[in-house]
Write a protein that holds these residues in place. Structure first.
Motif, PDB file in Angstrom:
ATOM      1  N   GLY A  48       3.795  10.026  -0.129  1.00 43.78           N
ATOM      2  CA  GLY A  48       2.298  10.145  -0.195  1.00 43.78           C
ATOM      3  C   GLY A  48       1.883  11.670  -0.144  1.00 43.78           C
ATOM      4  N   GLU A  49       0.628  11.832   0.552  1.00 41.49           N
ATOM      5  CA  GLU A  49      -0.025  13.164   0.545  1.00 41.49           C
ATOM      6  C   GLU A  49       0.103  13.620   1.829  1.00 41.49           C
ATOM      7  OE1 GLU A  49      -4.487  13.871   1.103  1.00 41.49           O
ATOM      8  OE2 GLU A  49      -4.399  14.391  -0.986  1.00 41.49           O
ATOM      9  N   GLN A  50      -0.514  13.034   2.838  1.00 39.71           N
ATOM     10  CA  GLN A  50      -0.491  13.519   4.101  1.00 39.71           C
ATOM     11  C   GLN A  50      -0.697  12.479   5.273  1.00 39.71           C
ATOM     12  OE1 GLN A  50      -3.713  16.197   5.408  1.00 39.71           O
ATOM     13  NE2 GLN A  50      -5.320  14.885   4.458  1.00 39.71           N
ATOM     14  N   PRO A  51      -0.322  12.423   6.607  1.00 35.32           N
ATOM     15  CA  PRO A  51      -0.743  11.569   7.263  1.00 35.32           C
ATOM     16  C   PRO A  51      -2.200  11.411   7.578  1.00 35.32           C
ATOM     17  CG  PRO A  51       0.113  13.502   8.707  1.00 35.32           C
ATOM     18  CD  PRO A  51       0.119  13.657   7.032  1.00 35.32           C
ATOM     19  N   GLY A  52      -2.706  10.223   7.979  1.00 38.58           N
ATOM     20  CA  GLY A  52      -4.273   9.909   8.252  1.00 38.58           C
ATOM     21  C   GLY A  52      -4.490  10.111   9.757  1.00 38.58           C
ATOM     22  N   ASP A  53      -5.629   9.611  10.161  1.00 36.09           N
ATOM     23  CA  ASP A  53      -5.932   9.725  11.524  1.00 36.09           C
ATOM     24  C   ASP A  53      -5.189   8.852  12.444  1.00 36.09           C
ATOM     25  OD1 ASP A  53      -8.303  10.055  13.383  1.00 36.09           O
ATOM     26  OD2 ASP A  53      -8.133   8.062  13.450  1.00 36.09           O
ATOM     27  N   VAL A  54      -4.857   7.749  11.979  1.00 34.41           N
ATOM     28  CA  VAL A  54      -3.913   6.832  12.726  1.00 34.41           C
ATOM     29  C   VAL A  54      -2.463   7.498  12.858  1.00 34.41           C
ATOM     30  CG1 VAL A  54      -3.096   4.541  13.081  1.00 34.41           C
ATOM     31  CG2 VAL A  54      -5.055   4.646  12.182  1.00 34.41           C
ATOM     32  N   GLU A  55      -1.943   7.850  11.658  1.00 30.69           N
ATOM     33  CA  GLU A  55      -0.689   8.397  11.814  1.00 30.69           C
ATOM     34  C   GLU A  55      -0.491   9.490  12.441  1.00 30.69           C
ATOM     35  OE1 GLU A  55      -2.179   7.499   8.939  1.00 30.69           O
ATOM     36  OE2 GLU A  55      -0.998   5.912   8.119  1.00 30.69           O
ATOM     37  N   ASP A  56      -1.657  10.263  12.683  1.00 30.05           N
ATOM     38  CA  ASP A  56      -1.733  11.647  13.483  1.00 30.05           C
ATOM     39  C   ASP A  56      -1.448  11.145  14.905  1.00 30.05           C
ATOM     40  OD1 ASP A  56      -2.398  14.527  13.829  1.00 30.05           O
ATOM     41  OD2 ASP A  56      -3.916  13.429  15.063  1.00 30.05           O
ATOM     42  N   ALA A  57      -2.172  10.182  15.147  1.00 28.66           N
ATOM     43  CA  ALA A  57      -2.296   9.708  16.801  1.00 28.66           C
ATOM     44  C   ALA A  57      -0.629   8.987  17.129  1.00 28.66           C
ATOM     45  CB  ALA A  57      -3.425   8.576  16.934  1.00 28.66           C
ATOM     46  N   GLU A  58      -0.179   8.316  16.105  1.00 31.04           N
ATOM     47  CA  GLU A  58       0.980   7.774  16.362  1.00 31.04           C
ATOM     48  C   GLU A  58       2.239   8.429  16.124  1.00 31.04           C
ATOM     49  OE1 GLU A  58       1.340   3.644  15.356  1.00 31.04           O
ATOM     50  OE2 GLU A  58      -0.869   3.224  16.018  1.00 31.04           O
TER      51      GLU A  58
END
Ligand code: SF4
Length: 202
Positions: A48-58
């Motif tokens: 994919g491109e990059q982590p999103g908000d949830v991925e960043d937190a988890e």
């Protein structure tokens, strides 16, 4: 010959090294490095491109809304998650504020090039037979800056310089943002994953 245990250990070592990465400035505003996950010997790597908000937190890739949609479609087309490794071109969340929310901000080419270091290590260790590029950023990082999803969808590519066949499709987040075209784009994504599964079985 490298054993599976060694490959898993190499992957764990590289993941640990990436925790403290400062190769570009994206670490400054992100919570943590979000490295790839999955089998060290996966037959298929989803990029994919990059982590999103949830991925960043988890601290894990594809655990937000786009990841849920992705898993739904993988189940529908019969692509077993145990055969997959999932990762992103860029390992830190790039965002800009909008009110109290953090909005996705597209990584630029120099950030993509900086983070390519980690993606190439993942590729070298996992050695997948098939790569699925989710969206334009992944396609451009792996196939060149001129790569366009609309031109490359529905084709099984064998690019020079990559020891894997490649399928290109849209990013699941594009489906979530599609408004009235959501059903149409979801069907496109499912069609492309069916194609990837057939390529894997061929
Ligand atoms: S985005 Fe990639 S290259 Fe930039 S700091 Fe994070 S891990 Fe390093």
């Amino acid at each position: 010959m490298t054993t599976l245990t060694t490959r898993a250990a190499e992957l764990a070592r590289v993941r640990k090294d990436a925790v403290g990465c400062r190769r570009c400035d994206l670490y400054r505003n992100a919570t943590q490095t979000v490295f790839g996950e999955g089998r060290a010997s996966a037959a298929v790597m989803l990029v994919g491109e990059q982590p999103g908000d949830v991925e960043d937190a988890e601290g894990r890739p594809f655990v937000g809304p786009a990841g849920l949609l992705l898993r739904e479609i993988l189940g529908e087309v019969g692509l077993d998650e145990r055969r997959l490794y999932v990762t992103n071109v860029v390992k830190h969340f790039k965002w800009r504020p909008k009110g109290v929310r953090r909005i996705h901000d597209k990584p630029n080419w120099s950030e993509i090039r900086a983070c390519d270091h980690w993606l190439r290590l993942e590729l070298a260790i996992v050695r997948p037979g098939l790569l699925v590029c989710l969206g334009a950023t992944a396609a451009q990082a792996l196939l060149g800056r001129e790569a366009r999803v609309t031109r490359l969808r529905g084709r099984l590519l064998e690019p020079d310089g990559l020891d894997a066949r490649v399928v290109v499709t849209i990013h699941p987040s594009a489906v979530l943002r599609a408004g009235e075209r959501r059903k149409e784009l979801r069907a496109q994504l499912a069609t492309d994953f069916s194609f990837a599964r057939e390529a894997l079985e061929a």
